[in-house]
Motif scaffolding. Sequence first.
Motif, PDB file in Angstrom:
ATOM      1  N   ALA A 262       0.842  -1.200   0.000  1.00 40.59           N
ATOM      2  CA  ALA A 262       0.000   0.000   0.000  1.00 40.59           C
ATOM      3  C   ALA A 262       0.872   1.243   0.000  1.00 40.59           C
ATOM      4  CB  ALA A 262      -0.920   0.004   1.220  1.00 40.59           C
ATOM      5  N   GLU A 263       0.331   2.308  -0.563  1.00 41.47           N
ATOM      6  CA  GLU A 263       1.075   3.565  -0.651  1.00 41.47           C
ATOM      7  C   GLU A 263       0.161   4.724  -0.269  1.00 41.47           C
ATOM      8  OE1 GLU A 263       4.143   5.175  -3.886  1.00 41.47           O
ATOM      9  OE2 GLU A 263       2.083   5.270  -4.629  1.00 41.47           O
ATOM     10  N   SER A 264       0.666   5.608   0.590  1.00 44.11           N
ATOM     11  CA  SER A 264      -0.035   6.838   0.948  1.00 44.11           C
ATOM     12  C   SER A 264       0.844   8.021   0.580  1.00 44.11           C
ATOM     13  CB  SER A 264      -0.345   6.883   2.443  1.00 44.11           C
ATOM     14  OG  SER A 264      -1.222   5.849   2.821  1.00 44.11           O
ATOM     15  N   LEU A 265       0.253   9.044   0.001  1.00 45.56           N
ATOM     16  CA  LEU A 265       1.003  10.211  -0.449  1.00 45.56           C
ATOM     17  C   LEU A 265       0.770  11.378   0.501  1.00 45.56           C
ATOM     18  CD1 LEU A 265       0.253  10.033  -4.290  1.00 45.56           C
ATOM     19  CD2 LEU A 265       2.166   9.022  -3.016  1.00 45.56           C
ATOM     20  N   ALA A 266       1.849  11.984   0.952  1.00 46.05           N
ATOM     21  CA  ALA A 266       1.766  13.168   1.802  1.00 46.05           C
ATOM     22  C   ALA A 266       1.863  14.399   0.920  1.00 46.05           C
ATOM     23  CB  ALA A 266       2.884  13.163   2.835  1.00 46.05           C
ATOM     24  N   VAL A 267       0.844  15.222   0.954  1.00 47.56           N
ATOM     25  CA  VAL A 267       0.793  16.415   0.115  1.00 47.56           C
ATOM     26  C   VAL A 267       0.994  17.648   0.973  1.00 47.56           C
ATOM     27  CG1 VAL A 267      -0.632  17.799  -1.438  1.00 47.56           C
ATOM     28  CG2 VAL A 267      -0.752  15.301  -1.526  1.00 47.56           C
ATOM     29  N   VAL A 268       2.031  18.415   0.676  1.00 43.55           N
ATOM     30  CA  VAL A 268       2.282  19.687   1.348  1.00 43.55           C
ATOM     31  C   VAL A 268       2.410  20.752   0.268  1.00 43.55           C
ATOM     32  CG1 VAL A 268       3.858  21.016   2.812  1.00 43.55           C
ATOM     33  CG2 VAL A 268       3.412  18.602   3.319  1.00 43.55           C
ATOM     34  N   THR A 269       1.567  21.771   0.323  1.00 47.26           N
ATOM     35  CA  THR A 269       1.594  22.832  -0.677  1.00 47.26           C
ATOM     36  C   THR A 269       2.089  24.134  -0.055  1.00 47.26           C
ATOM     37  OG1 THR A 269      -0.662  23.611  -0.271  1.00 47.26           O
ATOM     38  CG2 THR A 269      -0.401  21.775  -1.813  1.00 47.26           C
ATOM     39  N   ARG A 270       2.593  25.012  -0.904  1.00 40.84           N
ATOM     40  CA  ARG A 270       3.009  26.327  -0.415  1.00 40.84           C
ATOM     41  C   ARG A 270       1.802  27.101   0.123  1.00 40.84           C
ATOM     42  NH1 ARG A 270       6.727  30.279  -0.287  1.00 40.84           N
ATOM     43  NH2 ARG A 270       8.349  28.797  -0.925  1.00 40.84           N
ATOM     44  N   ALA A 271       0.699  27.050  -0.615  1.00 39.78           N
ATOM     45  CA  ALA A 271      -0.492  27.785  -0.182  1.00 39.78           C
ATOM     46  C   ALA A 271      -0.997  27.276   1.165  1.00 39.78           C
ATOM     47  CB  ALA A 271      -1.587  27.674  -1.234  1.00 39.78           C
ATOM     48  N   GLY A 272      -1.050  25.940   1.322  1.00 37.25           N
ATOM     49  CA  GLY A 272      -1.505  25.364   2.582  1.00 37.25           C
ATOM     50  C   GLY A 272      -0.573  25.688   3.729  1.00 37.25           C
ATOM     51  N   SER A 273       0.729  25.672   3.459  1.00 33.56           N
ATOM     52  CA  SER A 273       1.704  25.990   4.500  1.00 33.56           C
ATOM     53  C   SER A 273       1.616  27.458   4.897  1.00 33.56           C
ATOM     54  CB  SER A 273       3.116  25.662   4.008  1.00 33.56           C
ATOM     55  OG  SER A 273       3.241  24.280   3.713  1.00 33.56           O
ATOM     56  N   GLU A 274       1.456  28.329   3.904  1.00 32.96           N
ATOM     57  CA  GLU A 274       1.387  29.761   4.194  1.00 32.96           C
ATOM     58  C   GLU A 274       0.197  30.101   5.081  1.00 32.96           C
ATOM     59  OE1 GLU A 274       1.351  31.525   0.328  1.00 32.96           O
ATOM     60  OE2 GLU A 274       3.551  31.647   0.219  1.00 32.96           O
ATOM     61  N   ARG A 275      -0.960  29.529   4.775  1.00 36.54           N
ATOM     62  CA  ARG A 275      -2.135  29.940   5.537  1.00 36.54           C
ATOM     63  C   ARG A 275      -2.112  29.411   6.969  1.00 36.54           C
ATOM     64  NH1 ARG A 275      -7.049  26.693   2.406  1.00 36.54           N
ATOM     65  NH2 ARG A 275      -6.401  24.573   2.980  1.00 36.54           N
ATOM     66  N   ILE A 276      -1.570  28.201   7.193  1.00 38.31           N
ATOM     67  CA  ILE A 276      -1.558  27.682   8.555  1.00 38.31           C
ATOM     68  C   ILE A 276      -0.466  28.355   9.390  1.00 38.31           C
ATOM     69  CG2 ILE A 276      -0.015  25.701   8.122  1.00 38.31           C
ATOM     70  CD1 ILE A 276      -3.072  25.877  10.504  1.00 38.31           C
TER      71      ILE A 276
ATOM     72  N   TYR B  62      11.611  17.505   0.930  1.00 39.07           N
ATOM     73  CA  TYR B  62      10.732  18.275   0.051  1.00 39.07           C
ATOM     74  C   TYR B  62       9.457  18.719   0.761  1.00 39.07           C
ATOM     75  CZ  TYR B  62      13.834  16.864  -3.741  1.00 39.07           C
ATOM     76  OH  TYR B  62      14.928  16.668  -4.545  1.00 39.07           O
ATOM     77  N   THR B  63       8.702  17.765   1.305  1.00 34.06           N
ATOM     78  CA  THR B  63       7.430  18.144   1.933  1.00 34.06           C
ATOM     79  C   THR B  63       7.662  18.952   3.206  1.00 34.06           C
ATOM     80  OG1 THR B  63       7.407  15.946   2.983  1.00 34.06           O
ATOM     81  CG2 THR B  63       6.096  16.238   0.978  1.00 34.06           C
ATOM     82  N   GLN B  64       8.399  18.400   4.148  1.00 37.25           N
ATOM     83  CA  GLN B  64       8.671  19.117   5.384  1.00 37.25           C
ATOM     84  C   GLN B  64       9.619  20.295   5.143  1.00 37.25           C
ATOM     85  OE1 GLN B  64       7.377  18.482   8.662  1.00 37.25           O
ATOM     86  NE2 GLN B  64       5.913  17.394   7.371  1.00 37.25           N
ATOM     87  N   GLY B  65      10.499  20.137   4.158  1.00 36.08           N
ATOM     88  CA  GLY B  65      11.391  21.237   3.801  1.00 36.08           C
ATOM     89  C   GLY B  65      10.622  22.447   3.301  1.00 36.08           C
ATOM     90  N   LEU B  66       9.592  22.216   2.500  1.00 38.82           N
ATOM     91  CA  LEU B  66       8.753  23.309   2.016  1.00 38.82           C
ATOM     92  C   LEU B  66       8.043  24.001   3.178  1.00 38.82           C
ATOM     93  CD1 LEU B  66       7.342  24.964  -0.179  1.00 38.82           C
ATOM     94  CD2 LEU B  66       5.714  23.064  -0.463  1.00 38.82           C
ATOM     95  N   PHE B  67       7.494  23.217   4.079  1.00 39.40           N
ATOM     96  CA  PHE B  67       6.802  23.770   5.255  1.00 39.40           C
ATOM     97  C   PHE B  67       7.750  24.655   6.063  1.00 39.40           C
ATOM     98  CE2 PHE B  67       5.124  23.488   9.617  1.00 39.40           C
ATOM     99  CZ  PHE B  67       3.791  23.813   9.405  1.00 39.40           C
ATOM    100  N   LEU B  68       8.975  24.187   6.277  1.00 41.05           N
ATOM    101  CA  LEU B  68       9.947  24.943   7.062  1.00 41.05           C
ATOM    102  C   LEU B  68      10.395  26.200   6.323  1.00 41.05           C
ATOM    103  CD1 LEU B  68      11.663  25.140   9.604  1.00 41.05           C
ATOM    104  CD2 LEU B  68      13.352  23.642   8.516  1.00 41.05           C
ATOM    105  N   ASP B  69      10.579  26.094   5.013  1.00 45.22           N
ATOM    106  CA  ASP B  69      10.974  27.273   4.221  1.00 45.22           C
ATOM    107  C   ASP B  69       9.924  28.377   4.325  1.00 45.22           C
ATOM    108  OD1 ASP B  69      13.304  26.057   3.414  1.00 45.22           O
ATOM    109  OD2 ASP B  69      12.546  25.450   1.441  1.00 45.22           O
TER     110      ASP B  69
ATOM    111  N   ALA C 282       7.797  28.824   6.746  1.00 44.41           N
ATOM    112  CA  ALA C 282       7.844  29.383   8.107  1.00 44.41           C
ATOM    113  C   ALA C 282       8.967  30.414   8.232  1.00 44.41           C
ATOM    114  CB  ALA C 282       8.036  28.263   9.122  1.00 44.41           C
ATOM    115  N   ARG C 283      10.098  30.136   7.622  1.00 45.28           N
ATOM    116  CA  ARG C 283      11.216  31.075   7.695  1.00 45.28           C
ATOM    117  C   ARG C 283      10.916  32.364   6.931  1.00 45.28           C
ATOM    118  NH1 ARG C 283      15.997  26.536   6.672  1.00 45.28           N
ATOM    119  NH2 ARG C 283      16.106  25.800   8.857  1.00 45.28           N
TER     120      ARG C 283
END
Length: 337
Positions: free
Chosen positions: A138-152, A179-186, A188-189
């Motif tokens: 089984a495979e699950s995909l974690a989706v992190v977007t710039r827009a979603g990260s910015e608003r939260i 990539y996913t967590q890296g985008l979230f952290l970027d 935030a910075r």
Amino acid sequence: MHTVTLIKGDGIGPSIMDEAVKVMDAAGAPIHWQEAYAGLAAVERFGTPLPEQTLAAIDQTKLAFKGPLTTSIGGKGFRSINVVLRQTYELYANVRPAKSWAGVNSRYADVDLVIVRENTEGLYAGLEHYLTPKKDIAESLAVVTRAGSERIIEYAFQYAREHQRRKVTVCHKANILKYTQGLFLDVAREIAPRYPEIQVEEKIIDATCMHLVMHPQQFDVIVCTNMFGDILSDLTAGLVGGLGLMPGANIGKEAALFEAVHGSAPDLAGKNLANPTAVIMAGVMLLRHLGEIEAAQRIQSAVEKVVREGKQVTPDLNPDSTAGTVEMGNAIVAAMA
């Protein structure tokens, strides 16, 4: 008068929601309750866990007050209604305060922090499938977007500013998930410098868990992606006495949903044993969201008084108490008089 969609939920849901409504009405909150159904109660009545009538009600009110719903575990049964509601109404910010209670026997007496969790993306986006006909991979995909990260992240800093909080901790796993967590952290910075009065720290998720257990007083507002926030919310509940005391808010730009964050506990249904504190405090969050500050404060002060005295509380808060769900609700109403 505010119209709010009321979803009592499954298991202990109807009993604790009845007490919450009783308390909010007694506080003089100008609310008209519009009852709707979801979960097993909806399946029994309408043949589906999330009827069109319920969605239509929330479409109209843009506000929901919800008890716990039963969700099946594993690959069978319907998907989490909580997740569907959050994604349908873009309730992107999940807010869960964890504060120590006088009168509650917990490991710490001075915890006061808030988890701000991204609520629509990550591993809970629902993008999963089997890779083989045998269904053995089984495979699950974690989706992190710039827009979603910015608003939260923007929401977390705004929350900190509006509530006079001193620090925001950005919780991540960018050391491994580049990539996913890296985008979230970027993101935030990029956002943090707009709030120079707020201290910012970056902390890896596993270290965050350890430090929460060792010294939770160092935290104030924690912002993180969806699954990390789900885990941390329960961890912080354990620091202050359990999920029976933890309210939750799900906030979007156009709608909001307030709820108890614990499960439906079907084994306690109908026994007058369930602790109504969490959902009553979710009602307090709802009232503050509506600007009904006086009613919210009356309820909060009354709940704190009843819990502190420890007499008319459910057995999970005081094993020697003979009071149940209804009696605790009555005591909170009396404490407001």
